[in-house]
Design a protein around this motif. Sequence first.
Motif, PDB file in Angstrom:
ATOM      1  N   LEU A 236      56.918   9.795  38.822  1.00 14.96           N
ATOM      2  CA  LEU A 236      55.531   9.725  39.263  1.00 14.96           C
ATOM      3  C   LEU A 236      54.591  10.278  38.194  1.00 14.96           C
ATOM      4  CD1 LEU A 236      53.450   9.174  41.526  1.00 14.96           C
ATOM      5  CD2 LEU A 236      53.849  11.516  42.322  1.00 14.96           C
ATOM      6  N   GLU A 237      53.613   9.465  37.833  1.00 10.47           N
ATOM      7  CA  GLU A 237      52.565   9.874  36.902  1.00 10.47           C
ATOM      8  C   GLU A 237      51.248   9.932  37.669  1.00 10.47           C
ATOM      9  OE1 GLU A 237      51.215   8.302  32.567  1.00 10.47           O
ATOM     10  OE2 GLU A 237      51.101   6.815  34.184  1.00 10.47           O
ATOM     11  N   VAL A 238      50.511  11.041  37.554  1.00  9.82           N
ATOM     12  CA  VAL A 238      49.248  11.220  38.269  1.00  9.82           C
ATOM     13  C   VAL A 238      48.102  11.182  37.265  1.00  9.82           C
ATOM     14  CG1 VAL A 238      47.915  12.696  39.808  1.00  9.82           C
ATOM     15  CG2 VAL A 238      50.414  12.615  40.018  1.00  9.82           C
ATOM     16  N   LEU A 239      47.241  10.174  37.396  1.00 12.97           N
ATOM     17  CA  LEU A 239      46.117  10.003  36.483  1.00 12.97           C
ATOM     18  C   LEU A 239      44.815  10.317  37.217  1.00 12.97           C
ATOM     19  CD1 LEU A 239      47.178   6.613  34.827  1.00 12.97           C
ATOM     20  CD2 LEU A 239      47.650   8.944  34.024  1.00 12.97           C
TER      21      LEU A 239
ATOM     22  N   VAL B 176      49.756  15.381  47.017  1.00 18.28           N
ATOM     23  CA  VAL B 176      50.566  14.668  46.018  1.00 18.28           C
ATOM     24  C   VAL B 176      51.796  15.508  45.664  1.00 18.28           C
ATOM     25  CG1 VAL B 176      50.627  13.764  43.667  1.00 18.28           C
ATOM     26  CG2 VAL B 176      48.587  13.418  45.080  1.00 18.28           C
ATOM     27  N   ILE B 177      51.599  16.785  45.486  1.00 17.16           N
ATOM     28  CA  ILE B 177      52.714  17.686  45.165  1.00 17.16           C
ATOM     29  C   ILE B 177      53.770  17.675  46.268  1.00 17.16           C
ATOM     30  CG2 ILE B 177      53.330  20.134  44.908  1.00 17.16           C
ATOM     31  CD1 ILE B 177      50.701  20.511  43.414  1.00 17.16           C
ATOM     32  N   GLU B 178      53.343  17.526  47.507  1.00 22.05           N
ATOM     33  CA  GLU B 178      54.255  17.571  48.652  1.00 22.05           C
ATOM     34  C   GLU B 178      54.975  16.244  48.905  1.00 22.05           C
ATOM     35  OE1 GLU B 178      51.681  18.812  51.763  1.00 22.05           O
ATOM     36  OE2 GLU B 178      51.471  20.865  50.993  1.00 22.05           O
ATOM     37  N   GLN B 179      54.731  15.229  48.091  1.00 22.16           N
ATOM     38  CA  GLN B 179      55.390  13.945  48.284  1.00 22.16           C
ATOM     39  C   GLN B 179      56.903  14.046  48.116  1.00 22.16           C
ATOM     40  OE1 GLN B 179      53.810  10.757  49.144  1.00 22.16           O
ATOM     41  NE2 GLN B 179      52.413  12.416  49.734  1.00 22.16           N
ATOM     42  N   ASP B 180      57.630  13.241  48.886  1.00 23.67           N
ATOM     43  CA  ASP B 180      59.084  13.250  48.773  1.00 23.67           C
ATOM     44  C   ASP B 180      59.584  12.262  47.712  1.00 23.67           C
ATOM     45  OD1 ASP B 180      58.724  10.777  49.972  1.00 23.67           O
ATOM     46  OD2 ASP B 180      59.761  11.287  51.837  1.00 23.67           O
TER      47      ASP B 180
ATOM     48  N   LYS C  42      51.718  23.155  38.089  1.00 22.54           N
ATOM     49  CA  LYS C  42      52.398  22.781  39.335  1.00 22.54           C
ATOM     50  C   LYS C  42      52.758  21.298  39.370  1.00 22.54           C
ATOM     51  CE  LYS C  42      48.945  24.562  41.718  1.00 22.54           C
ATOM     52  NZ  LYS C  42      48.094  24.961  42.873  1.00 22.54           N
ATOM     53  N   LEU C  43      51.987  20.492  38.649  1.00 25.87           N
ATOM     54  CA  LEU C  43      52.183  19.044  38.647  1.00 25.87           C
ATOM     55  C   LEU C  43      52.237  18.588  37.199  1.00 25.87           C
ATOM     56  CD1 LEU C  43      52.417  16.647  40.609  1.00 25.87           C
ATOM     57  CD2 LEU C  43      49.922  16.435  40.551  1.00 25.87           C
ATOM     58  N   LEU C  44      53.454  18.626  36.625  1.00 27.36           N
ATOM     59  CA  LEU C  44      53.618  18.415  35.189  1.00 27.36           C
ATOM     60  C   LEU C  44      53.197  17.017  34.735  1.00 27.36           C
ATOM     61  CD1 LEU C  44      57.064  20.204  34.659  1.00 27.36           C
ATOM     62  CD2 LEU C  44      54.768  21.121  34.294  1.00 27.36           C
ATOM     63  N   SER C  45      53.247  16.066  35.648  1.00 27.34           N
ATOM     64  CA  SER C  45      52.956  14.682  35.257  1.00 27.34           C
ATOM     65  C   SER C  45      51.465  14.348  35.328  1.00 27.34           C
ATOM     66  CB  SER C  45      53.723  13.719  36.168  1.00 27.34           C
ATOM     67  OG  SER C  45      53.295  13.860  37.516  1.00 27.34           O
ATOM     68  N   ILE C  46      50.619  15.324  35.645  1.00 22.19           N
ATOM     69  CA  ILE C  46      49.197  15.047  35.805  1.00 22.19           C
ATOM     70  C   ILE C  46      48.519  14.895  34.446  1.00 22.19           C
ATOM     71  CG2 ILE C  46      48.395  17.446  35.860  1.00 22.19           C
ATOM     72  CD1 ILE C  46      46.508  16.616  38.142  1.00 22.19           C
ATOM     73  N   LYS C  47      47.644  13.906  34.342  1.00 20.25           N
ATOM     74  CA  LYS C  47      46.866  13.676  33.134  1.00 20.25           C
ATOM     75  C   LYS C  47      45.414  13.437  33.531  1.00 20.25           C
ATOM     76  CE  LYS C  47      50.693  11.543  30.563  1.00 20.25           C
ATOM     77  NZ  LYS C  47      51.701  11.615  31.643  1.00 20.25           N
ATOM     78  N   ILE C  48      44.503  13.922  32.702  1.00 13.36           N
ATOM     79  CA  ILE C  48      43.075  13.748  32.977  1.00 13.36           C
ATOM     80  C   ILE C  48      42.490  12.777  31.963  1.00 13.36           C
ATOM     81  CG2 ILE C  48      40.843  14.907  33.157  1.00 13.36           C
ATOM     82  CD1 ILE C  48      42.371  17.507  33.744  1.00 13.36           C
TER      83      ILE C  48
END
Length: 351
Positions: free
Chosen positions: A51-54, A41-45, A74-80
């Motif tokens: 982009l929000e990662v849930l 996911v981090i390597e996506q262009d 590393k992935l600021l948009s990640i939420k758990i």
Amino acid sequence: MKKMINIYKKDNKIDHNKFNVSLIIPCRNEERYIDRCLNSVIEQDYPMDNLEVLVIDGMSKDKTLQIVENYKEKLLSIKILKNPKKTTPYAFNLGINYSKADIIMIMSAHSTLEKDYISKCVKYLDKYSVDNVGGIWITLSGDNTIIAQSIALTLSHPFGVGNTYFRIGSEEPKYVDTVPFGCYRKEVFKKIGLFNEGLIRNQDLEFNLRLKKAEGKILLVPDIVSYYYARSTLRALAKNNFSNGFWVIYSTKFAKMPFSVRHLIPFFFVLSICGSLILSFIYKPFIYLFYLVSIAYLTSNIFFSLGLSCKEGFKYFVPMMASFTTLHFSYGFGSMRGLIKLLWERIRRVI
């Protein structure tokens, strides 16, 4: 035959990266795979600002949550988000309801994505005004053993999985019944509802069939690629596919025909084997049907296993036969178990 589509015409240079995307990743006890998943996911262009990662965690008991927490820098948009029900469709719906994005994407924690996966999904979703876009699912070995490699080959072969285009590949883009994971317009869920939470398995298949009945379009594009790590032992394969087979029948309790006819082939195969053998004790000529079906299956298994072992190495011949057999019989017996449970529950209601 599914309709072919020419998507390779010259692009009109529309900025398809303008859309906000929520990537929903259900997981539970995935410490072995979640690293690879999130790294892809981090390597996506695709622009990370859009982009929000849930990550929807089903109350993991291993180090999954700890690993995901380490990605917040590393992935600021990640939420758990917590998934107390621990089921996949509940996780999907939790993520969909939480998201404010234009586009909803679903991803398995057992998978990784090519770096242009999200951008291509969004591009074709917008450019061709379809409701769901997906690509090819390349099955990787879950381990370095011969058995694990054989299982991966089994799950990518027509004899193992039929004409599932996202598994066996496609030369051209086409409209299909379902795609792995899926990239949906958010408005689709307002139109036809969310995932059926009664379905522990097959919830994506049922949703996509419901989408098609509502005249929605599902596009498979072969240059959109994701990778999935298969089970690494015959026991794990049998357990997973027994559950898949069970739910393909038992799911009719919660939804009307939440599967395609091809999903019933292992059920009818195992039923013919077991049924003819049992009936032969009552009427002996049924033993010939048992022999006929058994020999036909054994011949087919040898033929396809031999063909694959000629390409991959003869050491795979016996493991390939074992993998095909495990795949088909576990799925078929699972379907029989689902039917028995379904009928027993209906009988009990009558009594």
